[in-house]
Design a protein around this motif. Structure first.
Motif, PDB file in Angstrom:
ATOM      1  N   VAL A  29       0.841  -1.202   0.000  1.00 17.14           N
ATOM      2  CA  VAL A  29       0.000   0.000   0.000  1.00 17.14           C
ATOM      3  C   VAL A  29       0.872   1.247   0.000  1.00 17.14           C
ATOM      4  O   VAL A  29       0.629   2.198  -0.747  1.00 17.14           O
ATOM      5  N   ASN A  30       1.917   1.262   0.835  1.00 18.81           N
ATOM      6  CA  ASN A  30       2.805   2.426   0.890  1.00 18.81           C
ATOM      7  C   ASN A  30       3.540   2.652  -0.420  1.00 18.81           C
ATOM      8  O   ASN A  30       3.756   3.792  -0.822  1.00 18.81           O
ATOM      9  N   MET A  31       3.949   1.586  -1.088  1.00 22.45           N
ATOM     10  CA  MET A  31       4.695   1.732  -2.333  1.00 22.45           C
ATOM     11  C   MET A  31       3.806   2.175  -3.490  1.00 22.45           C
ATOM     12  O   MET A  31       4.280   2.775  -4.445  1.00 22.45           O
ATOM     13  N   SER A  32       2.518   1.890  -3.410  1.00 18.24           N
ATOM     14  CA  SER A  32       1.634   2.238  -4.522  1.00 18.24           C
ATOM     15  C   SER A  32       1.022   3.631  -4.387  1.00 18.24           C
ATOM     16  O   SER A  32       0.405   4.108  -5.322  1.00 18.24           O
ATOM     17  N   ALA A  33       1.194   4.263  -3.242  1.00 16.26           N
ATOM     18  CA  ALA A  33       0.578   5.573  -3.020  1.00 16.26           C
ATOM     19  C   ALA A  33       1.516   6.700  -3.422  1.00 16.26           C
ATOM     20  O   ALA A  33       2.720   6.617  -3.215  1.00 16.26           O
ATOM     21  N   PRO A  34       0.959   7.772  -3.987  1.00 18.30           N
ATOM     22  CA  PRO A  34       1.782   8.947  -4.254  1.00 18.30           C
ATOM     23  C   PRO A  34       2.276   9.552  -2.937  1.00 18.30           C
ATOM     24  O   PRO A  34       1.606   9.454  -1.909  1.00 18.30           O
ATOM     25  N   THR A  35       3.436  10.182  -2.960  1.00 19.13           N
ATOM     26  CA  THR A  35       4.050  10.697  -1.739  1.00 19.13           C
ATOM     27  C   THR A  35       3.158  11.697  -1.023  1.00 19.13           C
ATOM     28  O   THR A  35       3.041  11.666   0.194  1.00 19.13           O
ATOM     29  N   GLY A  36       2.485  12.550  -1.733  1.00 21.90           N
ATOM     30  CA  GLY A  36       1.640  13.565  -1.116  1.00 21.90           C
ATOM     31  C   GLY A  36       0.375  13.016  -0.477  1.00 21.90           C
ATOM     32  O   GLY A  36      -0.241  13.682   0.340  1.00 21.90           O
ATOM     33  N   GLN A  37      -0.019  11.827  -0.845  1.00 25.37           N
ATOM     34  CA  GLN A  37      -1.253  11.244  -0.328  1.00 25.37           C
ATOM     35  C   GLN A  37      -1.001  10.040   0.566  1.00 25.37           C
ATOM     36  O   GLN A  37      -1.903   9.267   0.854  1.00 25.37           O
ATOM     37  N   LEU A  38       0.219   9.875   1.020  1.00 19.82           N
ATOM     38  CA  LEU A  38       0.591   8.694   1.797  1.00 19.82           C
ATOM     39  C   LEU A  38      -0.192   8.580   3.094  1.00 19.82           C
ATOM     40  O   LEU A  38      -0.640   7.499   3.472  1.00 19.82           O
ATOM     41  N   GLY A  39      -0.395   9.688   3.793  1.00 21.66           N
ATOM     42  CA  GLY A  39      -1.135   9.666   5.051  1.00 21.66           C
ATOM     43  C   GLY A  39      -2.585   9.249   4.860  1.00 21.66           C
ATOM     44  O   GLY A  39      -3.118   8.443   5.629  1.00 21.66           O
ATOM     45  N   ALA A  40      -3.227   9.785   3.849  1.00 21.85           N
ATOM     46  CA  ALA A  40      -4.625   9.441   3.577  1.00 21.85           C
ATOM     47  C   ALA A  40      -4.762   7.974   3.174  1.00 21.85           C
ATOM     48  O   ALA A  40      -5.675   7.282   3.627  1.00 21.85           O
ATOM     49  N   VAL A  41      -3.839   7.513   2.350  1.00 19.50           N
ATOM     50  CA  VAL A  41      -3.884   6.119   1.911  1.00 19.50           C
ATOM     51  C   VAL A  41      -3.660   5.176   3.090  1.00 19.50           C
ATOM     52  O   VAL A  41      -4.354   4.163   3.234  1.00 19.50           O
ATOM     53  N   ASN A  42      -2.702   5.507   3.959  1.00 24.33           N
ATOM     54  CA  ASN A  42      -2.479   4.680   5.145  1.00 24.33           C
ATOM     55  C   ASN A  42      -3.693   4.683   6.069  1.00 24.33           C
ATOM     56  O   ASN A  42      -4.049   3.654   6.643  1.00 24.33           O
ATOM     57  N   GLY A  43      -4.334   5.828   6.226  1.00 23.52           N
ATOM     58  CA  GLY A  43      -5.526   5.902   7.069  1.00 23.52           C
ATOM     59  C   GLY A  43      -6.658   5.048   6.544  1.00 23.52           C
ATOM     60  O   GLY A  43      -7.302   4.312   7.296  1.00 23.52           O
ATOM     61  N   VAL A  44      -6.896   5.120   5.242  1.00 26.65           N
ATOM     62  CA  VAL A  44      -7.951   4.300   4.639  1.00 26.65           C
ATOM     63  C   VAL A  44      -7.587   2.823   4.739  1.00 26.65           C
ATOM     64  O   VAL A  44      -8.438   1.983   5.067  1.00 26.65           O
TER      65      VAL A  44
END
Length: 129
Positions: A29-44
């Motif tokens: 999940v962390n590798m597939s997320a853009p750097t600017g949206q990493l927090g939101a992706v981790n939260g979801v």
């Protein structure tokens, strides 16, 4: 005595597999997320993980109780049959999800999205500048 040892070994293998699969899914999940949206992706991702961990045992209990009421032959494996059916659907669902990137409205497959070839960069990105 040997059954206790075998059971402890099986639980150890199960726990190693569970912790490894959970950790590797977080890394993906962390590798597939853009750097600017990493927090939101981790939260979801964490929210969905918690939701599934809560729903799973409840759904298993409901299926088990339903299978006991029907009292059909082989009702003991109903929960595992439902879980196996869901797990067999995952590859088909995964094929429907595109995990690549878009650059200048051109799709790049996921296996190439991390390492772009120089020819692709020259043809598509440098030519548009």
């Amino acid at each position: 005595y040997l059954q206790s040892i075998a059971l402890a070994i099986c639980f150890g293998i199960k726990n190693i597999g569970a912790s490894t699969s959970f950790t590797s899914s977080l890394v993906l999940v962390n590798m597939s997320a853009p750097t600017g949206q990493l927090g939101a992706v981790n939260g979801v991702g964490q929210s969905l993980s918690s939701l599934v961990r809560g729903i799973g045992p409840a759904l298993g209990g409901i299926i088990w109780a339903f299978s006991l009421q029907l009292n059909f032959p082989g009702h003991q494996v109903a929960v595992f049959a439902v879980a196996a059916t869901i797990l067999m659907m995952v590859p088909f669902l995964y094929e429907r999800v595109y995990l690549g990137k878009k650059i200048n409205d051109k799709l790049i497959p996921a296996e190439n999205s991390g390492m772009l070839e120089a020819s692709f960069l020259e043809d598509n990105l440098l030519g548009s500048m």
